[in-house]
Design a protein around this motif. Structure first.
Motif, PDB file in Angstrom:
ATOM      1  N   HIS A 941       0.818  -1.206   0.000  1.00 37.24           N
ATOM      2  CA  HIS A 941       0.000   0.000   0.000  1.00 37.24           C
ATOM      3  C   HIS A 941       0.855   1.261   0.000  1.00 37.24           C
ATOM      4  N   GLU A 964      -5.416   6.615   0.345  1.00 40.64           N
ATOM      5  CA  GLU A 964      -4.651   5.372   0.315  1.00 40.64           C
ATOM      6  C   GLU A 964      -4.937   4.643  -0.980  1.00 40.64           C
ATOM      7  N   SER A 966      -3.837   0.454  -2.700  1.00 36.99           N
ATOM      8  CA  SER A 966      -3.099  -0.795  -2.495  1.00 36.99           C
ATOM      9  C   SER A 966      -3.439  -1.753  -3.613  1.00 36.99           C
TER      10      SER A 966
END
Length: 984
Positions: A941, A964, A966
């Motif tokens: 991530h 974020e 990932s």
């Protein structure tokens, strides 16, 4: 870069190039080609505007010339020749070169002429050394032309401009974001001096009008990023860049490109320059085992060429202008060529002819893998002749040595390539080598080429323009672009008065990373011109930037302006002035002198010391009602005294109303706005105000509608029915209880549409508390000059503020600085032009002084796992971290943790990068990584957290997740994760 061998049955040997004076300065000619003369005189004159032409010297033989490389994303199209020096031919990429058997030049389907490099056979290296020196001399000459005719045009954005001949100078980057026109005659010259970078946006066109010639338009660019000509752009001129030049997809350059680093083409077109004299091109061939030499002349004058050879052979032929001549039936042997014109040389001056088909043929091709102390020599056996086997090898030596060193022979029974590795090379030295074939007692040699063993990782430095040229001092500026292979580099400057022999050196500074550096010098004399260059030195390796120059002007006197008195109340008044310029002084004293009109003696106010331009004021008292006073602003520094204009005001009688007439504005079409100010209502509660106006010379006044005021303030009224070319007079009037009070009578002229016209252009550089207001004087007729300035005010208010005025003698752009701006406030402004009592206005435009965004601290984390911990945890599973704010990256990645074993195990970080906006504020972060072969599958991530303030390890639990991303990766995978950064 690949090389293709061709069957050629002659071998070039080294020779000397006849010195040429080729350049872009030539003889003026009439249409019939004859020199233009004057009666009773052998001289001629050219009607020329702008500066003297820039002499490119022998650099003008080349359409593209660069010191560190030329690349092409195929297919590009270059008319004329290209060359690189001191770098070797391996730095010419994407052209699919075919090396001529002479070793003097290569050819490419993308180049209409020939391709030359410093590792080719003589006379090419010597010819290129001269051309590069001429290129650098032309850069120094063009960049040093003073004084400029135009400075900071358009604030660095010249899109839409029409550019007349002259020297233009910018201390900033220059952007062409819209079509421009270069307008002038065929003998006129334009020099554009750019201290920063030059960018021509995609799709823009540089139009040439009036006969303007591309070779007379010189763009000389000193910026570190260099020049970029955008996709589909149509550019014109000679580009002299201190660093690199990039020409993007489908762009066309009508002119030449000269870079002191590299030139990169992406499917681009370069037409070359129309140089007056260029070198002749030499070719040879075999016909029925007899030799031929052909000389081609691209010039517009004929040249006599003499060829001498074996058995006392000598023949002279005329090579006609734009044509060629061929010498036939030549026996095997060595031939020399020369011209009868000292200004025109040949690209090959000595060659060997061998047309015996029974003799083997061998070709030398450029060296490769020139690494460390070794190199690989390359050659090709193209024909065995009548032999069944041929022994091939190489002979090599340091340039200037007497003895050749031979490699081990190899026996070949068929045509093909061969090579050999040599060792013991010294950095900084130049070597030469040739391929050799021996069979049945016959020895043949290929062309002699060069190996350029460069010093590893040489630092690179550029010179930037001098600044703060004040008093007897100046600041010299430079930039270290690259440290090369060294950990630290010493940088300094060398400077001298123009024409002096000896350089003066500043104190060295040691740098461990690329960046800007500067040094202050002292002892400068007013009126003198100085030159300087940046220098980088490490381990006996020295790199120099271009030589730039500056002129120390005569000491500048301070400038002060008197403004109108205000707050004329009771027995007091406030006197106002503005310090416009400190000149060459650090501080100045300002004050006022005032007196009753008709008095002999001036009364001085207390002096105030200022260290920056700005407004100042002083209150005076003891004024008598009904009296008129005069005053002036004064500035004093080191015995230098300057005075503003004398301004008057009248102290009204107590209890008597007072009204003032102010200049008319918005004199557009058939209308104008008349302006006035009610200064005092006297003893009345309300008064009626209006204007009376008439054409100058008329008997009757025309009155505007009255307005009732109950407090002092400005008022205005619009009038209409004005005729172009007529002059009108008007006055402010106040009525109270049948009493009538008049302001002064002012006048204005309604110009014809073609007499005076001004345009307001958008504001730029809205920084800090200032902004640059821009305008353009479009028309100026029936007058030698006009005053131009700007009015600006907070939007929604009535009071205009004035900028400094400038005097223009011809139409063109102008600008001024608006000061004391407040953040979060919208301002309106308009350009004004005035000649005599006539004033015209441009449209009113707006700009907003945006408030500075709050500082946002962030941290970036790259680690293992699909679900990002919130608040974050950084040990032991992360492999990369970085800190920053919405204003910049505070600490470079990644606190040293990428080197520690055990973190992310078998994941290797390949690269990371930050993207920045136009204000150099970070907007995006990305990281590229590889999972080792056999590595386990896992999620990785990238996350961005917002911090409560500057990084504090004790406040990790207060961080908030901003964004974020990932994904899952397996062994052998390469991935890139990218996220936006908080900007406010």
């Amino acid at each position: 870069m690949g090389y293709k061998s061709t069957r050629r049955t002659f071998i070039a040997s080294s020779g000397l190039l006849t010195a040429g004076l080729a350049g872009c300065i030539g003889t003026a000619k009439e249409n019939n080609g004859s020199p233009q003369t004057q009666q009773d005189s052998g001289s001629f004159q050219i009607q020329q505007d702008g500066p003297a032409p820039v002499d490119l010297g022998t650099a003008c033989d080349f359409s593209i010339l660069a010191k560190s490389g030329i690349s092409s994303v195929p297919n590009s199209d270059v008319a004329g020749d290209i060359g690189v020096s001191p770098i070797a031919s391996t730095a010419i990429t994407g052209f699919d070169l075919t090396l001529d058997a002479t070793g003097v030049y290569s050819t490419s389907t993308q180049v209409g002429g020939r391709v030359y490099a410093a590792d080719y056979s003589e006379p090419t290296p010597s010819r290129l050394t001269t051309a590069v020196s001429d290129m650098e001399t032309a850069f120094t000459d063009a960049y040093g032309r003073v004084p400029p005719d135009f400075t900071e045009l358009g604030g660095g954005n010249i899109g839409g401009e029409t550019l007349t001949p002259g020297v233009y100078n910018w201390s900033t980057d220059v952007l062409i974001d819209d079509d421009i026109t270069i307008d002038g005659g065929p003998d006129d010259t334009w020099i554009f001096q750019v201290a920063g970078d030059l960018t021509a946006a995609s799709g823009v066109t540089v139009n040439l009008e009036g006969g303007a010639q591309a070779e007379n338009i010189v763009w000389v660019v000193a910026g570190g990023a260099g020049v970029e000509i955008g996709t589909d752009a149509d550019f014109a001129g000679v580009v002299l860049a201190q660093t690199g030049i990039n020409v993007l997809t489908n762009a066309t350059v009508n002119g030449c490109l000269y870079a002191q680093t590299d030139v990169n083409l992406q499917m681009a077109t370069v037409t070359g320059c129309d140089c007056d004299l260029v070198d002749l091109q030499v070719d040879s061939a075999c016909e029925d085992e007899e030799g031929e030499i052909t000389v081609t002349n691209p010039n517009d004058v004929s040249v006599m060429v003499t060829i001498t050879g074996p058995d006392a052979y000598e023949e002279t032929m005329e090579v006609p202008a734009g044509g060629s001549a061929t010498w036939e039936n030549l026996a095997d042997g060595t031939y020399s060529l020369e011209t009868d014109n000292i200004a025109i040389g040949l690209d090959i001056t000595t060659l060997d002819i061998s047309c015996d088909s029974g003799i083997p043929d061998v070709v030398t091709t450029p060296a490769t893998e020139v690494n460390g102390s070794t190199a690989t020599l390359n050659g090709e056996l193209t024909d065995l002749g009548d032999s069944t086997e041929v022994d091939v090898f190489f002979e090599w030596r340091e340039l200037g040595a007497d003895e050749w060193i031979a490699t081990e022979p190899q026996t070949l029974d068929a045509p093909g390539d061969f090579d050999a590795e040599i060792a013991g090379l010294e950095p900084g030295n130049t070597y030469e080598f040739r391929a050799v074939g021996v069979a049945d007692g016959e020895r043949v040699e290929g062309a002699t080429l060069r190996i350029i063993k460069t010093v590893p990782g040489v630092p690179e430095v550029i010179t930037s323009p001098a600044t703060e040229v004040n008093g007897s001092t100046a600041t010299l500026n430079g930039e270290l672009i690259d440290l090369g292979d060294f950990d630290t580099v010493d940088v300094f400057f060398e400077w001298r008065e123009l024409g002096a022999d000896e350089w003066i050196t500043t104190e060295p500074q040691t740098l461990d990373a690329p960046g800007d550096f500067d040094a202050e010098i002292a002892g400068l004399e007013p009126g003198n011109t100085y030159e300087f260059r940046a220098v980088a030195v490490t381990d006996d390796t020295r790199d120099e930037g271009a030589i730039l120059s500056f002129t120390k002007d005569e000491p500048g006197a301070p400038i002060v302006e008197t403004q109108m008195a205000t707050e004329i109340n009771g027995s007091t008044a406030t006197l106002n002035g503005e310090l416009l310029d400190l000149g060459d002084f650090d501080t100045v004293d300002v004050f006022f002198e005032w007196r009753e009109l008709g008095a002999d003696e001036w009364i001085a106010t207390e002096p105030q010391t200022l260290d920056a331009p700005g407004v100042f004021s002083a209150e005076i008292e003891g004024l008598e009602p009904g009296n008129t006073y005069e005053f002036r602003a004064v500035v004093v520094a080191n015995g230098t005294r300057e005075e503003g204009t004398i301004v008057e005001f009248t102290k009204a009688e107590a209890g008597v109303p007072s009204v003032e007439t102010r200049p008319a504005t918005e004199i557009n079409g058939s209308t104008a706005t008349l302006n006035g100010e009610l200064i005092d209502l006297g003893d009345f509660d309300t008064v009626d105000v209006f204007f009376e106006w008439r054409e100058l010379g008329a008997d009757e006044w025309i009155a505007t509608e009255p307005q009732t005021l109950d407090a002092p303030g400005v008022f205005s009224a619009e009038i209409e029915g004005l005729e172009p070319g007529n002059t009108y007079e008007f006055r402010a009037v106040m009525m109270a209880n049948d009493e009538r009070f008049l302001g002064a009578t002012l006048s204005f002229t309604k110009l014809a549409p073609d007499d005076l016209k001004v345009k307001t252009k958008p504001a730029t550089e809205v920084n800090g508390s200032t902004a640059t207001l821009n305008g353009k004087l479009l028309k100026l007729r029936n007058a030698e000059e006009a005053s131009v300035y700007f009015l600006y005010r907070v939007k929604g208010t009535k009071v205009w503020m004035f900028t400094d005025e400038a005097i223009l003698t011809e139409p063109g752009p102008f600008s001024a600085t608006a000061t004391d701006l407040e953040t979060g406030t919208t301002y309106e402004f308009q350009a004004v032009a005035q000649k005599g009592d006539t004033v015209v206005y441009g449209d009113i435009l707006e700009f907003t002084k945006e408030p500075k965004p709050d500082l946002v601290h962030w941290q970036v984390d790259f680690g293992e796992g699909k679900n990002v911990p919130n608040p974050p945890t950084y040990w032991p599973d992360d492999g990369f971290a970085a800190l920053g704010t919405n204003e910049g990256v505070e600490e470079n990645p990644s606190f040293g943790r990428t080197e520690k074993p055990g973190q992310l195990g078998d994941v290797t970080i390949q690269d990371y990068a930050f993207q920045f906006d136009d204000d150099d504020e970070p907007t995006e972060v990305s990281i590229t990584f590889t999972v080792d072969e056999g590595g386990e599958s896992r999620f990785l991530h990238l996350a961005v957290f917002i911090l409560p303030g500057p990084y504090d390890p004790d406040e990790v639990d207060q961080q908030e997740l901003f964004d974020e991303t990932s994904d899952e990766y397996r062994g052998g995978d390469t991935g890139t994760l990218t996220l936006s950064l908080p900007t406010a």
